[in-house]
Structure formats: C-alpha cells, structure tokens
Write an enzyme that holds these catalytic residues in place. Structure first.
Site, mmCIF file in Angstrom:
data_model
loop_
_atom_site.group_PDB
_atom_site.id
_atom_site.type_symbol
_atom_site.label_atom_id
_atom_site.label_comp_id
_atom_site.label_asym_id
_atom_site.label_seq_id
_atom_site.Cartn_x
_atom_site.Cartn_y
_atom_site.Cartn_z
ATOM 1 N N SER A 65 0.801 -1.229 0.000
ATOM 2 C CA SER A 65 0.000 0.000 0.000
ATOM 3 C C SER A 65 0.834 1.280 0.000
ATOM 4 O O SER A 65 0.301 2.355 -0.244
ATOM 5 C CB SER A 65 -0.960 0.022 1.193
ATOM 6 O OG SER A 65 -0.248 0.177 2.399
ATOM 7 N N LYS A 102 0.839 4.375 6.954
ATOM 8 C CA LYS A 102 0.179 5.200 5.929
ATOM 9 C C LYS A 102 0.587 6.651 6.116
ATOM 10 O O LYS A 102 1.145 7.035 7.137
ATOM 11 C CB LYS A 102 -1.352 5.125 6.047
ATOM 12 C CG LYS A 102 -1.954 3.754 5.897
ATOM 13 C CD LYS A 102 -2.021 3.323 4.456
ATOM 14 C CE LYS A 102 -2.747 2.012 4.295
ATOM 15 N NZ LYS A 102 -2.049 0.855 4.791
#
Length: 149
Positions: A65, A102
């Site tokens: 990701s 993230k």
C-alpha cells in the site's frame, strides 16, 4: 488494512558507534562524472539516521500500500516515537488494534490514513480507536537481488 508490520526491536543505545567510510563528492544519477579518489570522513549510520535513539525502533513492512513513496514489502522502517505526527507524515498507527503504515492526511476536514498506492482506499479515523506509534523517518531497502537487510 493492506500493510502489516513486524516490530523488530529498539535501537541498542549501548552499542559503540560503527563508523564507515564516506566518499567525498556526490554520485550523479544522470550523466557519469569522474569519481573522487579519496574519502571525506567516516559516517556513523546510527548517529546519522536515528535521533533520538531512546525513542526510535525498527519495523519490517509487509504489503504494497505504500509503494508510491518507495516503501516496499520487506523494507526496514526507522520509526521515531518522539515526533509529533503532522499532516503529510508517514506514520505507524494502530487502528482498531491493527498496526498500519500510511500517510497522515485529511479529506475535507476529516482525518484519514492515506495509502500511496491507488489500489487502496483511504482509511477514515473518525469513530475508530487510534493510537500513533510514531513517525517513519527513514526507509531502508536493498537494491541488490537476493540480498536482504
């Protein structure tokens, strides 16, 4: 969540400095230039990459990701717990008990964790149990085939 992390451990603050040679000059990534024939100094990578050691730990990334910012599966992340996370920082956060890596951001006026791979949707933080574990300060990954760190 799309990326899993393995906590590897804390920095050994009692280890003696390990100074490696630092070549003078710069290496160009465009057109070749003559190499310098001397060393400028010695560089202790721990002192260079880790500030402060007592608030720093290592994690191993797992997943895809964050490939858009150069964090790949198996990379070694250096995380500083003493930094105040700000919008745009890459953070390690526990969201509803699951660790993830993230970019901290906002959509509208609401906080989100945002992947750097468009295949993954942003994670809204409102209404979730969240705990920041630190800010990623450096990412180390091998460029040599078959060589792992």
């Amino acid at each position: 969540m799309s990326i899993h992390l393995t906590v590897l451990g804390r920095v050994d603050t009692t280890a003696p400095p390990l100074k490696l040679p630092l070549a003078a000059g710069e290496v160009r990534t465009g057109f070749p230039s003559p190499a310098d024939d001397y060393l400028e100094a010695e560089l202790d990578l721990v002192a260079h990459l880790i500030q402060p050691p007592s608030a720093t730990y290592y994690l191993r990334s797992k997943g895809s990701s964050m490939t858009g910012v150069g964090i790949y599966d198996g990379d070694l992340l250096i995380v500083d717990r003493s930094l105040e996370p700000k919008t745009g920082h890459i953070v390690i956060m526990s969201v509803d008990g699951e660790l993830t890596c993230k970019k901290l951001g906002t959509i509208g006026n609401r906080p989100y964790l945002i992947a750097s791979n468009p295949e993954f949707r942003p994670i809204p933080l409102e209404g979730k149990e969240c705990q920041v574990w630190g800010v990623v300060t450096h990412n180390i990954h091998s460029l040599a085939p078959g060589f792992s760190i």
